[in-house]
Design an enzyme around this catalytic site. Sequence first.
Site, PDB file in Angstrom:
ATOM      1  N   GLN A 201      15.243  -8.970  18.777  1.00  0.00           N
ATOM      2  CA  GLN A 201      16.174  -9.377  19.257  1.00  0.00           C
ATOM      3  C   GLN A 201      17.048  -9.558  18.941  1.00  0.00           C
ATOM      4  O   GLN A 201      18.497  -9.633  19.918  1.00  0.00           O
ATOM      5  CB  GLN A 201      15.513 -10.606  19.599  1.00  0.00           C
ATOM      6  CG  GLN A 201      14.102 -11.361  20.099  1.00  0.00           C
ATOM      7  CD  GLN A 201      14.637 -10.535  21.975  1.00  0.00           C
ATOM      8  OE1 GLN A 201      15.802 -10.482  22.532  1.00  0.00           O
ATOM      9  NE2 GLN A 201      13.197  -9.825  22.211  1.00  0.00           N
ATOM     10  N   LYS A 224      13.766  -2.102  22.518  1.00  0.00           N
ATOM     11  CA  LYS A 224      15.129  -3.146  23.144  1.00  0.00           C
ATOM     12  C   LYS A 224      16.254  -2.826  23.077  1.00  0.00           C
ATOM     13  O   LYS A 224      17.561  -3.411  23.333  1.00  0.00           O
ATOM     14  CB  LYS A 224      14.737  -4.247  22.713  1.00  0.00           C
ATOM     15  CG  LYS A 224      12.597  -5.748  22.700  1.00  0.00           C
ATOM     16  CD  LYS A 224      12.760  -6.168  21.688  1.00  0.00           C
ATOM     17  CE  LYS A 224      11.596  -6.742  22.035  1.00  0.00           C
ATOM     18  NZ  LYS A 224      11.417  -7.197  23.102  1.00  0.00           N
TER      19      LYS A 224
END
Length: 404
Positions: A201, A224
Amino acid sequence: MLDIHKIRAEFPILSQKVNGKPLVYFDNGATSQKPQVVIDAISKYYQEINANIHRGVHTLSQLATDAYEISRVKIQHHINAKHLHEVLFTSGTTHGINLVANGFAAILKPGDEVLVSALEHHSNIVPWQMLCEKTGAILKVIPMNQDGELIISAYESLLSEKTKIVTVNHISNALGTINPIKYMIEKAHAVGAAVLIDGAQAVPHLKPDVLDLDCDFYAFSGHKMCGPTGTGILYGKESWLNKLPPYQGGGEMIKEVTFEKTTYADLPHKFEAGTPNIAGGIVLGTAVDYMNSVGFENIQQQEKELLAHATKQLLEIEGLKIYGTGKEKASVISFNIDGIHPYDIGSIIDKLGIAVRTGHHCTQPIMNYFEIPGTIRASFSFYNTKEEIDLMVEAVKKAKTMLS
């Protein structure tokens, strides 16, 4: 300052409609969208140089090998790894974590301790549980507080000479909390423990400097950060990668095979068995180039403004509670509305073109801590806008009215 209209034009999917409404994509924590340059690079590989790597003397194989290894160099520079062979291609963060956990099975003995945090994704909990079951080591948990921050004094108390590895995320996928990992790494090293950082993340929002952090392992996924799915990186210090046994056996990772004995290839190939996701590995380098061309300072400024705007607007809705209110946060907001299940909100606003994530976000221990079934998670990227946030807020208000 970003030219947001130019940026958005580079992402084809952002111009489409969902359920007759303009798409508002706020599920970036699950996966980011892809710019045209990344989409084109995937097609270019298969159209022009599709061949297996490291194995052929023919021209296409050499072209594919060169492109794959150039991508490894790009990633080395991006994360500031000391050695190129410390950069391992994986299928994603989960693969990287499992590779390290599997290697530590040869190192741990009964009574040794593994520290994970209460903020972890399941992929950074389950492999360590499996490891402890296999080795007799003990899993200990760094607790969190009501703001969604780790209790660092408790972490310091848990550390001891029995601690062999600490594994913690850089940024929480469920709450957006940015953990003080540099300090945590320093404290772990003081008792002789290794540290693995789950950076899945973090990499969409910042450039990790693994030398400055001094982490022993840093794992992240490509999808991501505008790259293809099925791609990832595990950084490992040379000394640790040399200690760990291979995760898988097969082609590419061997130096010599006989039925009596096999010797393994040097780093990084020791950990890269079989034909990899060649196109994905090459195009991950393209995605890294793209993110750097946008500029991480620009990305952080845009996302900081989006987070502040969304927080202010959402908190004006009566009965809405935000989970994860730490001082250091990435552009993620998890919230609920009193008396309404998050799934119901998510389903209604999807009809209005708003894509958010609902559920426990593979972080059931966090949800158990707050005694809730899950949350509505809106996760923002640099290509999102305040106008989109306003559309989401109005959609949430409408859903609340319908469900109350």
